[in-house]
Design a protein around this motif. Structure first.
Motif, PDB file in Angstrom:
ATOM      1  N   TRP A 184      67.958  23.810  37.082  1.00  0.00           N
ATOM      2  CA  TRP A 184      67.759  22.378  36.796  1.00  0.00           C
ATOM      3  C   TRP A 184      66.289  22.034  37.368  1.00  0.00           C
ATOM      4  N   ALA A 185      66.037  22.772  38.480  1.00  0.00           N
ATOM      5  CA  ALA A 185      64.518  22.200  38.804  1.00  0.00           C
ATOM      6  C   ALA A 185      63.600  22.760  38.010  1.00  0.00           C
ATOM      7  N   ILE A 186      63.578  23.644  36.916  1.00  0.00           N
ATOM      8  CA  ILE A 186      62.595  23.950  35.959  1.00  0.00           C
ATOM      9  C   ILE A 186      62.740  23.095  34.905  1.00  0.00           C
ATOM     10  N   VAL A 187      64.096  22.873  34.528  1.00  0.00           N
ATOM     11  CA  VAL A 187      64.250  21.839  33.337  1.00  0.00           C
ATOM     12  C   VAL A 187      63.630  20.666  33.587  1.00  0.00           C
ATOM     13  N   ASN A 188      63.983  20.122  34.923  1.00  0.00           N
ATOM     14  CA  ASN A 188      63.468  18.766  35.251  1.00  0.00           C
ATOM     15  C   ASN A 188      61.931  18.754  35.533  1.00  0.00           C
ATOM     16  N   GLY A 189      61.248  19.970  35.539  1.00  0.00           N
ATOM     17  CA  GLY A 189      59.777  19.696  35.513  1.00  0.00           C
ATOM     18  C   GLY A 189      59.277  19.638  36.874  1.00  0.00           C
ATOM     19  N   GLU A 190      59.993  20.184  37.914  1.00  0.00           N
ATOM     20  CA  GLU A 190      59.528  20.347  39.480  1.00  0.00           C
ATOM     21  C   GLU A 190      58.488  21.173  39.420  1.00  0.00           C
ATOM     22  N   LYS A 191      57.449  20.824  40.314  1.00  0.00           N
ATOM     23  CA  LYS A 191      56.341  21.865  40.349  1.00  0.00           C
ATOM     24  C   LYS A 191      56.669  22.802  41.479  1.00  0.00           C
ATOM     25  N   LYS A 192      57.692  22.680  42.522  1.00  0.00           N
ATOM     26  CA  LYS A 192      58.022  23.374  43.519  1.00  0.00           C
ATOM     27  C   LYS A 192      59.500  23.421  43.908  1.00  0.00           C
ATOM     28  N   THR A 193      59.727  24.538  44.320  1.00  0.00           N
ATOM     29  CA  THR A 193      61.355  24.911  44.920  1.00  0.00           C
ATOM     30  C   THR A 193      61.079  25.539  46.243  1.00  0.00           C
ATOM     31  N   GLY A 194      62.413  25.897  46.502  1.00  0.00           N
ATOM     32  CA  GLY A 194      62.337  26.799  47.661  1.00  0.00           C
ATOM     33  C   GLY A 194      63.708  27.110  48.408  1.00  0.00           C
ATOM     34  N   VAL A 195      64.041  27.537  49.223  1.00  0.00           N
ATOM     35  CA  VAL A 195      65.080  28.174  49.921  1.00  0.00           C
ATOM     36  C   VAL A 195      65.377  27.224  51.140  1.00  0.00           C
ATOM     37  N   THR A 196      66.909  26.953  51.430  1.00  0.00           N
ATOM     38  CA  THR A 196      67.121  26.246  52.589  1.00  0.00           C
ATOM     39  C   THR A 196      68.298  26.949  53.168  1.00  0.00           C
ATOM     40  N   LEU A 253      63.131  34.169  44.609  1.00  0.00           N
ATOM     41  CA  LEU A 253      63.557  33.452  45.748  1.00  0.00           C
ATOM     42  C   LEU A 253      64.423  34.253  46.543  1.00  0.00           C
ATOM     43  N   ALA A 254      65.148  35.362  45.805  1.00  0.00           N
ATOM     44  CA  ALA A 254      66.150  36.012  46.628  1.00  0.00           C
ATOM     45  C   ALA A 254      65.569  36.731  47.909  1.00  0.00           C
ATOM     46  N   PRO A 255      64.442  37.486  47.964  1.00  0.00           N
ATOM     47  CA  PRO A 255      63.988  38.129  48.884  1.00  0.00           C
ATOM     48  C   PRO A 255      63.334  36.707  50.080  1.00  0.00           C
ATOM     49  N   ILE A 256      62.814  35.744  49.492  1.00  0.00           N
ATOM     50  CA  ILE A 256      62.431  34.363  50.214  1.00  0.00           C
ATOM     51  C   ILE A 256      63.561  34.015  51.036  1.00  0.00           C
ATOM     52  N   GLY A 257      64.690  34.029  50.496  1.00  0.00           N
ATOM     53  CA  GLY A 257      65.800  33.603  51.123  1.00  0.00           C
ATOM     54  C   GLY A 257      66.592  34.643  52.276  1.00  0.00           C
ATOM     55  N   ALA A 258      66.572  35.624  51.865  1.00  0.00           N
ATOM     56  CA  ALA A 258      66.806  37.003  52.993  1.00  0.00           C
ATOM     57  C   ALA A 258      65.725  36.750  54.033  1.00  0.00           C
ATOM     58  N   ASP A 259      64.454  36.750  53.687  1.00  0.00           N
ATOM     59  CA  ASP A 259      63.713  36.673  55.140  1.00  0.00           C
ATOM     60  C   ASP A 259      64.164  35.073  55.923  1.00  0.00           C
ATOM     61  N   LEU A 260      64.315  34.143  55.191  1.00  0.00           N
ATOM     62  CA  LEU A 260      64.748  32.981  55.895  1.00  0.00           C
ATOM     63  C   LEU A 260      65.996  33.023  56.494  1.00  0.00           C
TER      64      LEU A 260
END
Length: 309
Positions: A122-134, A168-175
């Motif tokens: 949905w972040a892509i569909v809605n045209g977001e410029k950035k996303t991330g991991v929490t 995002l998967a490795p970013i999530g693992a690092d976080l």
């Protein structure tokens, strides 16, 4: 720490591997039950299960978790912490209260934005410029728990949901690794519901293209609804998936939305709403392979004036 890991798709494997690499004791891996898939009804196991078995970890796959038996099994691990990464079920209150240090979730959005089952799509569909991991503590209400750490990344202009998830998967693992190492010193911060948005579970009908939409909107749906349900239309009563396309501004207003306005060489252009058009690059006809627009044009003898939808 003694950790129960709960996850199912490929995106969760990096986090499980990180927990192992940092020396945590994985006392159990919970994942969704095996499924029958394909025409041959072959048994399909989750990527997390495959990884767990290859590393001699004990796997649990209860069909239901809102039962006394599942709660008892979960409590029997005597875990310090549960780590949840796209497990696929909402944990009952009894689960959340069982591990000594609670349950931590790796969520693929910048919460409180995109709470729910499909935040990347949905972040892509809605045209977001950035996303991330929490990383956050789980509470009973969906994706509303206190935030521990966050990391953001830009969304590429042509990036699909599948490609973004791979990043995002490795970013999530690092976080997650940083979260676990700093857990005793982190101060959780509450989410503000006022800023929350929702990313509901995807449905097959979400992928149906409305050609009266702006071509730029349609192109985002093409990227955002991969690998499922895909963005698709109808051509001569058959389903046609569109895998790659480029939106354009045009001057032509006469053609109705969904009509082919260019069909020559390797060019297939379809009229959309608001003086826009979609240049098709890669498609997949029903019961056929993915192919370049040129091959589709030649194979179907597509012509100007043909109608999609």
């Amino acid at each position: 720490m003694r950790i129960v890991f709960m996850g199912t798709p490929e995106a969760a494997v990096s986090s499980l591997e990180r927990c192992l690499r940092e020396g945590h004791e994985i006392v159990g891996v919970w994942t969704q039950p095996d499924k029958l898939s394909g025409r041959g009804k072959k048994v399909s196991v989750s990527p997390v299960k495959q990884f767990a078995i290859s590393h001699n970890l004990t796997v649990y796959q209860p069909a239901k978790i809102k039962t006394a038996e599942a709660q008892e099994l979960f409590a029997s691990h005597n875990a310090d912490l549960a780590v949840v990464v796209a497990y696929g079920r909402i944990l009952p209150a009894g689960f959340l209260q069982t591990p000594k240090k609670g349950c931590i979730n790796v969520h693929f959005s910048l919460l409180p934005l995109y709470r729910g089952a499909a935040p990347v799509n949905w972040a892509i569909v809605n045209g977001e410029k950035k996303t991330g991991v929490t990383t956050m503590y789980l509470q009973e209400r969906l994706d509303s728990g206190p935030i521990l750490l966050q990391r953001e990344t830009e969304i590429g202009a042509t990036e699909t949901a599948s490609e973004l998830m791979l990043r995002l998967a490795p970013i999530g693992a690092d976080l997650l690794g940083e979260t676990l190492s700093r857990l005793s010193s982190l101060t959780p911060r509450p989410q503000h519901d006022l800023h929350a948005t929702f990313a509901p579970m995807l449905r097959k009908e979400d992928g149906l293209i409305s050609w009266s939409d702006d071509a730029f909107v349609i192109e985002r749906r093409i990227r955002g609804f991969q690998p499922w349900p895909n963005a698709y239309t109808r051509y001569k009563s058959h389903r046609l998936i569109i895998w790659r396309a480029v939106p354009e501004q045009i001057d032509q207003r006469e053609a109705p939305p969904g009509q082919v306005i260019v069909a020559r060489g390797d060019e297939v252009v379809v009229k959309c709403g608001r003086e826009t058009a979609l240049r098709l690059l890669e498609v997949q006809p029903e019961a056929a392979r993915r192919m370049k627009a040129r091959d589709f044009l030649n194979g179907t003898r597509l012509k100007v004036g043909d109608q999609f939808g």
